[in-house]
Write a protein that holds these residues in place. Sequence first.
Motif, PDB file in Angstrom:
ATOM      1  N   SER A  23      73.547  55.766  11.510  1.00 11.87           N
ATOM      2  CA  SER A  23      72.436  56.305  10.722  1.00 11.87           C
ATOM      3  C   SER A  23      72.784  57.661  10.110  1.00 11.87           C
ATOM      4  CB  SER A  23      71.189  56.447  11.606  1.00 11.87           C
ATOM      5  OG  SER A  23      70.740  55.174  12.024  1.00 11.87           O
ATOM      6  N   VAL A  24      73.639  58.423  10.794  1.00 10.47           N
ATOM      7  CA  VAL A  24      74.083  59.706  10.247  1.00 10.47           C
ATOM      8  C   VAL A  24      74.873  59.477   8.962  1.00 10.47           C
ATOM      9  CG1 VAL A  24      75.581  61.710  10.628  1.00 10.47           C
ATOM     10  CG2 VAL A  24      74.096  60.901  12.463  1.00 10.47           C
ATOM     11  N   PHE A  25      75.766  58.497   8.977  1.00 12.76           N
ATOM     12  CA  PHE A  25      76.549  58.204   7.775  1.00 12.76           C
ATOM     13  C   PHE A  25      75.678  57.606   6.671  1.00 12.76           C
ATOM     14  CE2 PHE A  25      80.068  58.082  10.956  1.00 12.76           C
ATOM     15  CZ  PHE A  25      80.771  59.164  10.439  1.00 12.76           C
ATOM     16  N   ILE A  26      74.699  56.797   7.037  1.00 15.19           N
ATOM     17  CA  ILE A  26      73.762  56.264   6.044  1.00 15.19           C
ATOM     18  C   ILE A  26      72.968  57.400   5.414  1.00 15.19           C
ATOM     19  CG2 ILE A  26      71.675  54.872   5.744  1.00 15.19           C
ATOM     20  CD1 ILE A  26      72.784  52.896   7.735  1.00 15.19           C
ATOM     21  N   LEU A  27      72.592  58.381   6.243  1.00 10.30           N
ATOM     22  CA  LEU A  27      71.892  59.553   5.717  1.00 10.30           C
ATOM     23  C   LEU A  27      72.765  60.302   4.726  1.00 10.30           C
ATOM     24  CD1 LEU A  27      69.490  61.512   5.757  1.00 10.30           C
ATOM     25  CD2 LEU A  27      70.557  62.657   7.714  1.00 10.30           C
ATOM     26  N   GLY A  28      74.063  60.438   5.048  1.00 12.52           N
ATOM     27  CA  GLY A  28      74.978  61.095   4.116  1.00 12.52           C
ATOM     28  C   GLY A  28      75.093  60.347   2.802  1.00 12.52           C
ATOM     29  N   LEU A  29      75.189  59.005   2.884  1.00  7.21           N
ATOM     30  CA  LEU A  29      75.237  58.184   1.675  1.00  7.21           C
ATOM     31  C   LEU A  29      73.951  58.307   0.871  1.00  7.21           C
ATOM     32  CD1 LEU A  29      76.898  54.961   3.116  1.00  7.21           C
ATOM     33  CD2 LEU A  29      77.819  56.334   1.248  1.00  7.21           C
TER      34      LEU A  29
END
Length: 274
Positions: A23-29
């Motif tokens: 979810s952290v990487f999805i937030l970055g995207l």
Amino acid sequence: MHNAQLMNQRGKKGNRQLRNVTSVFILGLAAADLLVGLNVPYYVLFYFNFRELSCHRINCLLRYWFTIYASGCSMLCLIGAAVDRYIAILHPLSYHRVVRTRYASLYLLMVWISMGIISSLPLVGIGDKFDPSKECDLYYTHTKEYALAAVASVVLLTFAVTTTLYSIIFKVAWRQKRAVVALDWNHKVRQETKTARMMALVMGVNFLGFLPYFTVITMRYLDGVNQEEIGYLKPFAVCCYFGKSAINPIIYGWKNKEFRQTFRRIASFNKGVR
């Protein structure tokens, strides 16, 4: 009041399910996609040939600062997500010890800072060849070395790393599925593979959207290329580039069950409060 409190408790429980590295990487995207969306009106203004925009160095360079910054952050976030899925599926016993949300957050911070520095170099004169007599186009505003290094290198690095990792991931996942098919394939393996498929789909959409833009930029710097003919292809390439950022949020909501459930809980809670 009791119903509102109950929905609030359920919402908090659902939100905790999203507090993971993926979810952290999805937030970055998502943040990179948002930056692309904010850039669209400003980028499109230059097609109307406003002289005060095109002939002003900073105004023109900012047009591509947004583009390079957002695309670079998006691509490097895909690398982080691929590494996360790789460890989750190939090294599940070490995953929670090696991969932590603070490490993912630190990686994203480094990505946003490094891409901020790289994309800002033309603003301080490095890689800048702005000419007010030319149109505000990457080919005329940035040197060949900078454009290919800042754009091509990030795309090629992301493509090489993510393609390699996802190929290994799905090969191992398929082998694990066949090995435990009689045991109703382990739920954890299924969930991790499903998440990997979602991130691979995001990666594919990003590359399909960015490939025409990347191709046009690269071809413009080749000797003997008709710049006028390439210029006709640029609007199509730009639409593909911006379009990928509009599709990504749909994928997050469509392919991720936890996101769908959390959004429904939030909507139900807001409706209940009213």
